[in-house]
Design an enzyme around this catalytic site. Structure first.
Site, PDB file in Angstrom:
ATOM      1  N   GLY A 225       0.761  -1.244   0.000  1.00  0.00           N
ATOM      2  CA  GLY A 225       0.000   0.000   0.000  1.00  0.00           C
ATOM      3  C   GLY A 225       0.791   1.294   0.000  1.00  0.00           C
ATOM      4  O   GLY A 225       0.195   2.372  -0.080  1.00  0.00           O
ATOM      5  N   CYS A 334     -15.955   4.585 -26.479  1.00  0.00           N
ATOM      6  CA  CYS A 334     -17.251   5.266 -26.466  1.00  0.00           C
ATOM      7  C   CYS A 334     -17.801   5.401 -25.055  1.00  0.00           C
ATOM      8  O   CYS A 334     -18.769   4.743 -24.679  1.00  0.00           O
ATOM      9  CB  CYS A 334     -18.223   4.518 -27.366  1.00  0.00           C
ATOM     10  SG  CYS A 334     -17.575   4.448 -29.034  1.00  0.00           S
TER      11      CYS A 334
HETATM   12  C1  LIG Z   1      -3.260  -4.881  -3.660  1.00  0.00           C
HETATM   13  C2  LIG Z   1      -2.634  -5.494  -2.466  1.00  0.00           C
HETATM   14  C3  LIG Z   1      -1.291  -5.221  -2.165  1.00  0.00           C
HETATM   15  C4  LIG Z   1      -0.453  -4.252  -2.943  1.00  0.00           C
HETATM   16  O1  LIG Z   1      -0.904  -2.939  -2.814  1.00  0.00           O
HETATM   17  P1  LIG Z   1      -0.004  -1.753  -3.425  1.00  0.00           P
HETATM   18  O2  LIG Z   1      -0.783  -0.549  -3.112  1.00  0.00           O
HETATM   19  O3  LIG Z   1       0.127  -2.000  -4.874  1.00  0.00           O
HETATM   20  O4  LIG Z   1       1.305  -1.796  -2.718  1.00  0.00           O
HETATM   21  C5  LIG Z   1      -0.735  -5.892  -1.103  1.00  0.00           C
HETATM   22  N1  LIG Z   1      -1.437  -6.765  -0.349  1.00  0.00           N
HETATM   23  C6  LIG Z   1      -2.735  -7.034  -0.602  1.00  0.00           C
HETATM   24  C7  LIG Z   1      -3.456  -8.001   0.254  1.00  0.00           C
HETATM   25  C8  LIG Z   1      -3.378  -6.409  -1.670  1.00  0.00           C
HETATM   26  O5  LIG Z   1      -4.668  -6.656  -1.903  1.00  0.00           O
END
Ligand SMILES: *Cc1c(COP(=O)(O)O)cnc(C)c1O
Length: 407
Positions: A225, A334
């Site tokens: 994240g 579109c």
């Molecule tokens: C999408 C996701 C990630 C990666 O998130 P990023 O924002 O791309 O770093 C990591 N762990 C889980 C469980 C996710 O769903």
């Protein structure tokens, strides 16, 4: 690498990635956490290209997967990396669980009691013990787009942290389960590091209780994240090395002398800024007071602006010398939602020019579709003076191949 030459050789729209930048981003993570036992499990969904998975596996990364399809991608990219796989997601199916058990992955991140029972049953049938972590919901708020925020009580993800202790206790009675860890993931494109620390702090409180209950918790999965700078705020100086350091400091401060093996699941941070979508301008048209620049790339190739109101910097590949003007940069699909930028002030461009949509390496190609029966772009990977096509352009024949007309 000369993007004009690449566009000429491979056509447009074209995803272009830098292998060096991806390796560099992984090294930043490895360096920041080098003081303790850890595994970087790249989130495959950000960009699931086999070539990129192989590059990361060769550099030592593990993987965070969310489907049996992604498991197969990891297997194709690197068999050795299967033992560094964590499996997340709220809707795992029997065949996916069975495949992951067979592959001997590191950890199942379990998101409900029903899933835990199913995992126990499948592991028993297979005659193995399934290592699992409950993905707990820490009820921590993190500033991001609502579609990619996941850590609040009302989200579909994870299990309320207050319920976890009871569920681990119940799991202990199931012989085919090994309560090996606790995991958390609060969302995506989170720029502040404090929420990561707060979430991990709550997880570590639970780990302490679980150990008191006799569980041997060896893994703490802090999720992914970490956000990047898409260039919205021109005054901000974004320094990826500093960002990872701040992130690591926030996590390590709460980890203290906790000895558990730390799992991290960065996706976007490793690949977003290693990729651009190169597109050619088809037409420039005026409607009323507005100027529309129509590119040959559309929302089917890169949906982030339409789906998340995301900002991407867009630059002419050849810097034109003329004045700037405010334009809407739109695709051919579109839908009025098919735009890359609105009222964007950029140097005057003309038909036939190339533009690069920057920071498109994450959630670009992996979210691309065939909407409007448009073939997905080709992808090339630049590594030093090498440039390889890692996925050819999809043809109309490819798109129609699975369909049948009855009678
Ligand atoms: C999408 C996701 C990630 C990666 O998130 P990023 O924002 O791309 O770093 C990591 N762990 C889980 C469980 C996710 O769903």
């Amino acid at each position: 690498m000369d993007l004009t030459a690449l566009a000429k050789e491979h056509g447009t729209p074209l995803y272009v990635y830098s292998a060096e930048q991806i390796r560099y981003r992984l090294e930043l993570f490895e360096g920041a956490f080098s003081g303790r036992a850890h595994t970087i499990c790249y989130a495959v969904k950000a960009n699931s290209s086999l070539a990129i998975l192989k590059l990361l596996a060769d550099a030592g990364a593990g993987f965070d997967i969310v489907s049996g399809g992604e498991l197969e991608r990891v297997r194709r990219a690197s068999k050795a990396a299967l033992k560094r796989v964590v499996f997340s997601g709220v809707g795992k199916q029997v065949w996916e669980i069975d495949a992951a058990l067979k592959a001997g992955i590191l950890l199942f991140n379990v998101e409900s009691e029903a899933e835990l029972s199913l995992l126990a049953e499948r592991a028993k049938l297979a005659g193995v013990k399934a290592r699992f972590a409950l993905r707990v919901n820490p009820d921590v708020f993190a500033e991001t787009h609502p579609y990619i925020s996941t850590g609040l009580r009302d989200h579909k993800f994870g299990i309320a942290i207050g319920e976890a202790r009871r569920i681990y206790r119940a799991a202990k009675k199931m012989g085919s389960l090994d309560a090996a860890g606790v995991s958390v993931h609060i969302g995506s494109q989170i720029r502040q590091v404090e929420p990561f620390g707060a979430a991990l702090g709550r997880v570590l409180g639970l780990v302490k209780e679980l150990r008191e209950d006799g569980h041997s918790i060896r893994y703490v999965d802090a999720g992914g994240g970490l956000g990047i700078d898409y260039g919205m705020d021109a005054s901000a100086v974004f320094d990826p090395a500093g960002q990872v350091e701040r992130y690591a400091a926030a996590l390590l401060a709460v980890m203290g002398d906790e000895g558990a093996h730390l799992l991290l699941e960065p996706g976007r941070f490793l690949v977003a800024q290693a990729g651009a979508l190169v597109s050619r301008i088809l037409f420039v048209k005026k409607n009323g007071t507005k100027t529309f620049v129509v590119t040959d790339a559309g929302m089917n190739d890169l949906i982030r602006p339409a789906l998340y109101q995301a900002h991407h910097e867009i630059v002419p590949v050849k810097q034109p010398s003329g004045a700037s003007e405010a334009v809407d940069i739109v695709g051919p699909v579109c839908e009025s939602g098919d735009f890359f930028a609105r009222d964007r002030v950029m140097p005057k461009v003309k038909v036939g020019d190339l533009v690069a949509v920057l920071d498109a390496g994450a959630y670009g190609m992996s979210l691309a579709s065939n909407y409007n029966t448009r073939g997905r772009p080709a992808e090339v990977l630049v590594d030093g003076d090498r440039c390889d096509v890692i996925r050819r352009r999809e043809t109309v024949k490819d798109m129609l191949a699975l369909e049948r007309m009855p009678g």
